[in-house]
Design an enzyme around this catalytic site. Structure first.
Site, PDB file in Angstrom:
ATOM      1  N   HIS A  34      -3.216   0.610   9.106  1.00  0.00           N
ATOM      2  CA  HIS A  34      -3.519  -0.683   8.055  1.00  0.00           C
ATOM      3  C   HIS A  34      -2.763  -0.531   6.827  1.00  0.00           C
ATOM      4  O   HIS A  34      -1.955  -0.593   5.729  1.00  0.00           O
ATOM      5  CB  HIS A  34      -4.534   0.100   7.687  1.00  0.00           C
ATOM      6  N   ARG A  77     -12.357  -9.034   8.950  1.00  0.00           N
ATOM      7  CA  ARG A  77     -11.061  -9.249   8.343  1.00  0.00           C
ATOM      8  C   ARG A  77     -10.813 -11.106   9.431  1.00  0.00           C
ATOM      9  O   ARG A  77     -10.689 -12.719   9.089  1.00  0.00           O
ATOM     10  CB  ARG A  77     -10.124  -9.859   7.445  1.00  0.00           C
ATOM     11  N   ARG A 127       0.922  -0.996  -0.333  1.00  0.00           N
ATOM     12  CA  ARG A 127       0.222   0.020   0.187  1.00  0.00           C
ATOM     13  C   ARG A 127       0.883   1.408   0.403  1.00  0.00           C
ATOM     14  O   ARG A 127       0.429   2.182  -0.419  1.00  0.00           O
ATOM     15  CB  ARG A 127      -1.010   0.002   1.289  1.00  0.00           C
ATOM     16  N   ASP A 147     -10.216  -4.875   8.504  1.00  0.00           N
ATOM     17  CA  ASP A 147      -9.143  -5.258   8.886  1.00  0.00           C
ATOM     18  C   ASP A 147      -9.931  -6.275  10.363  1.00  0.00           C
ATOM     19  O   ASP A 147      -9.664  -7.421   9.948  1.00  0.00           O
ATOM     20  CB  ASP A 147      -7.902  -5.106   9.692  1.00  0.00           C
TER      21      ASP A 147
HETATM   22  N1  LIG Z   1      -8.456   2.016   3.812  1.00  0.00           N
HETATM   23  C1  LIG Z   1      -8.559   0.846   3.089  1.00  0.00           C
HETATM   24  O1  LIG Z   1      -9.110  -0.302   3.991  1.00  0.00           O
HETATM   25  C2  LIG Z   1      -8.916   0.274   2.393  1.00  0.00           C
HETATM   26  C3  LIG Z   1      -8.491   1.451   1.071  1.00  0.00           C
HETATM   27  N2  LIG Z   1      -8.423   1.237  -0.194  1.00  0.00           N
HETATM   28  C4  LIG Z   1      -8.154   2.311  -1.218  1.00  0.00           C
HETATM   29  O2  LIG Z   1      -8.439   2.918  -1.774  1.00  0.00           O
HETATM   30  C5  LIG Z   1      -8.799   3.611  -3.151  1.00  0.00           C
HETATM   31  C6  LIG Z   1      -9.552   3.510  -4.204  1.00  0.00           C
HETATM   32  O3  LIG Z   1      -9.198   1.936  -4.499  1.00  0.00           O
HETATM   33  P1  LIG Z   1     -10.547   1.591  -5.762  1.00  0.00           P
HETATM   34  O4  LIG Z   1     -11.751   1.873  -5.706  1.00  0.00           O
HETATM   35  O5  LIG Z   1     -10.376  -0.262  -5.489  1.00  0.00           O
HETATM   36  O6  LIG Z   1      -9.866   2.100  -6.819  1.00  0.00           O
HETATM   37  P2  LIG Z   1      -9.758   2.301  -8.188  1.00  0.00           P
HETATM   38  O7  LIG Z   1      -9.383   2.571  -9.093  1.00  0.00           O
HETATM   39  O8  LIG Z   1     -11.635   1.583  -8.599  1.00  0.00           O
HETATM   40  O9  LIG Z   1     -11.708   4.210  -7.792  1.00  0.00           O
HETATM   41  C7  LIG Z   1     -10.779   4.890  -7.802  1.00  0.00           C
HETATM   42  C8  LIG Z   1     -11.094   6.288  -8.782  1.00  0.00           C
HETATM   43  O10 LIG Z   1     -10.561   7.298  -8.100  1.00  0.00           O
HETATM   44  C9  LIG Z   1     -11.030   8.223  -8.844  1.00  0.00           C
HETATM   45  N3  LIG Z   1     -10.068   9.340  -9.176  1.00  0.00           N
HETATM   46  C10 LIG Z   1      -9.036   9.634  -9.111  1.00  0.00           C
HETATM   47  N4  LIG Z   1      -8.369  10.721  -8.754  1.00  0.00           N
HETATM   48  C11 LIG Z   1      -9.550  10.889  -8.467  1.00  0.00           C
HETATM   49  C12 LIG Z   1      -9.439  12.804  -8.152  1.00  0.00           C
HETATM   50  N5  LIG Z   1      -8.352  13.636  -8.232  1.00  0.00           N
HETATM   51  N6  LIG Z   1     -10.697  13.018  -7.709  1.00  0.00           N
HETATM   52  C13 LIG Z   1     -12.101  11.951  -7.995  1.00  0.00           C
HETATM   53  N7  LIG Z   1     -11.466  10.711  -8.574  1.00  0.00           N
HETATM   54  C14 LIG Z   1     -10.503  10.355  -8.439  1.00  0.00           C
HETATM   55  C15 LIG Z   1     -10.595   7.247 -10.496  1.00  0.00           C
HETATM   56  O11 LIG Z   1     -10.736   8.245 -11.473  1.00  0.00           O
HETATM   57  C16 LIG Z   1     -11.573   6.051 -10.161  1.00  0.00           C
HETATM   58  O12 LIG Z   1     -12.691   6.071 -10.148  1.00  0.00           O
HETATM   59  C17 LIG Z   1      -7.347   3.000  -3.211  1.00  0.00           C
HETATM   60  O13 LIG Z   1      -6.452   4.051  -2.583  1.00  0.00           O
HETATM   61  C18 LIG Z   1      -6.981   1.651  -2.811  1.00  0.00           C
HETATM   62  O14 LIG Z   1      -6.285   1.247  -1.898  1.00  0.00           O
HETATM   63  C19 LIG Z   1      -9.025  -0.168  -1.032  1.00  0.00           C
HETATM   64  C20 LIG Z   1      -9.518  -0.919  -0.380  1.00  0.00           C
HETATM   65  C21 LIG Z   1      -9.634  -1.024   1.407  1.00  0.00           C
HETATM   66  O1  LIG Z   2      -5.234  -4.324   0.167  1.00  0.00           O
HETATM   67  C1  LIG Z   2      -5.044  -2.972  -0.341  1.00  0.00           C
HETATM   68  O2  LIG Z   2      -4.253  -2.620  -0.927  1.00  0.00           O
HETATM   69  C2  LIG Z   2      -6.546  -2.406  -0.035  1.00  0.00           C
HETATM   70  C3  LIG Z   2      -6.949  -2.574   1.267  1.00  0.00           C
HETATM   71  O3  LIG Z   2      -6.224  -1.466   1.636  1.00  0.00           O
HETATM   72  C4  LIG Z   2      -7.527  -3.700   1.592  1.00  0.00           C
HETATM   73  O4  LIG Z   2      -8.847  -4.077   1.165  1.00  0.00           O
HETATM   74  O5  LIG Z   2      -6.987  -4.236   3.088  1.00  0.00           O
END
Ligand SMILES: NC(=O)C1=CN([C@@H]2O[C@H](COP(=O)(O)OP(=O)(O)OC[C@H]3O[C@@H](n4cnc5c(N)ncnc54)[C@H](O)[C@@H]3O)[C@@H](O)[C@H]2O)C=CC1
Ligand SMILES: O=C([O-])CC(=O)C(=O)O
Length: 308
Positions: free
Chosen positions: A175, A151, A88, A148
């Site tokens: 995380h 999970r 990450r 987490d």
């Molecule tokens: N904290 C957590 O537990 C988790 C965090 N994540 C994180 O969440 C983020 C998103 O993941 P996904 O939805 O799978 O990615 P994704 O690629 O499916 O969606 C991200 C979206 O953000 C948009 N985007 C990019 N720059 C932008 C901006 N400046 N303004 C508005 N929209 C913008 C993109 O066009 C895209 O549609 C990633 O960084 C991922 O690592 C994902 C899962 C869990």
């Molecule tokens: O694994 C990743 O990169 C996305 C995330 O944070 C999660 O699913 O826990």
């Protein structure tokens, strides 16, 4: 109750869907930079309303923050997800700029907003929002521990061949693949410690599998997960919107709690209408304290890469 979700990708759309299905918000605005994308996702989701029985109004916007004005809660999922083999932390270069710009635009149009940061590396992105905006710390919440912990409960139930509804457990710390601290000694099955059911080795396996939960799914899916992340975000949004006073581990700015300072990292908090209403400082064993210190050192190292 108006909720904005920035990033209409996998996590943002899943989060909007779960919020709508639970039917506690009057309005959800999805915003993305990809032309027409958020509008399309919003329309598709609205066409599930009569089937899924909700009245939440979902609208989409391409980069027009005036549509997000006066949001009570905003979720930041904008940014790139990792690919198999990545950490990450490697996402920081692109995501930091996005999260900084998005949080500033959100606050400009919704000065009273409560922000939930999801984009990775999440603890560092939460710290970035803390350092670059004037929002009080109780209105900046990083989502990681709720996912987490879900999970962790899944892995515990699997190991004990028990229903998940029997299980309680929590993961604190950063995380990240190495920084999570699953609190195995506090986990229970209907109030009985899980160590009564599982050997020390099996419990260690559960903890190890929990820590790499995101990486495991990324390898299987080719990109990171979205259903459980979306559900975890929606649970935090609901706790705030409905003033539930629920306890979740969330990333929050610490000032001495858990012996840590000047860092955002996952610890138990109470969520209600004001955002983080209390940080719950629970006693940890010496081993857990050490793991928490190591986890914080990892997050601090990533924070050091920020230009703040
Ligand atoms: N904290 C957590 O537990 C988790 C965090 N994540 C994180 O969440 C983020 C998103 O993941 P996904 O939805 O799978 O990615 P994704 O690629 O499916 O969606 C991200 C979206 O953000 C948009 N985007 C990019 N720059 C932008 C901006 N400046 N303004 C508005 N929209 C913008 C993109 O066009 C895209 O549609 C990633 O960084 C991922 O690592 C994902 C899962 C869990
Ligand atoms: O694994 C990743 O990169 C996305 C995330 O944070 C999660 O699913 O826990």
């Amino acid at each position: 109750m108006k909720v904005t979700v920035v990033g209409a990708g996998a996590v943002g759309a899943s989060c909007a869907e779960y919020i709508a299905i639970k039917d506690f918000a009057s309005e959800v605005v999805l915003l993305d930079i990809k032309e027409g994308y958020a509008e399309g996702k919003a329309m598709d989701l609205m066409q599930t309303a009569s089937l899924n029985g909700f009245d939440t109004k979902i609208t989409g916007s391409t980069s027009d923050y005036s549509k997000t004005a006066n949001s009570d809660i905003a979720v930041i999922t904008s940014g790139i997800p990792r690919k198999p083999g990545m950490t990450r932390e490697e996402l920081i270069g692109i995501n930091a700029g996005i999260v900084k710009a998005v949080s500033s635009s959100l606050i400009e149009h919704s000065p009273n907003v409560i922000l939930i940061v999801v984009s990775n590396p999440m603890d560092t992105m939460t710290y970035l929002v803390h350092k670059t905006t004037a929002l009080p710390k109780h209105r900046i919440i990083g989502m990681g521990g709720a996912l987490d912990s879900a999970r962790f409960k899944y892995r515990l139930a699997e190991a004990m061949e028990a229903p998940i509804s029997d299980i309680d457990g929590m993961v604190i710390g950063g995380h990240s693949d190495t920084g999570m601290v699953p609190l195995t000694s506090h986990a229970t099955r209907n109030s009985i410690r899980v160590s009564e059911f599982l050997s020390e080795d099996r419990l260690q396996q559960v903890a190890d599998d929990t820590k790499v939960g995101g990486a495991t799914l990324t390898k299987l899916l080719g990109t990171s997960a979205w259903y459980a992340p979306g559900a975890a975000v929606s649970a935090l949004v609901q706790a705030i919107a409905c003033d539930q006073k629920k306890l979740f581990p969330c990333s929050t700015f610490l000032e001495g709690e858990y012996g840590l300072n000047d860092i955002c990292i996952g610890v138990p908090v109470i969520l209600g209408r004001n955002g983080i209403e209390e940080i719950v400082d629970i006693p940890l064993s010496d081993a857990e304290k050490n793991k928490m210190q190591e986890s914080a050192a990892g997050v601090a190292k990533t924070n050091g890469l920020l230009d703040v």
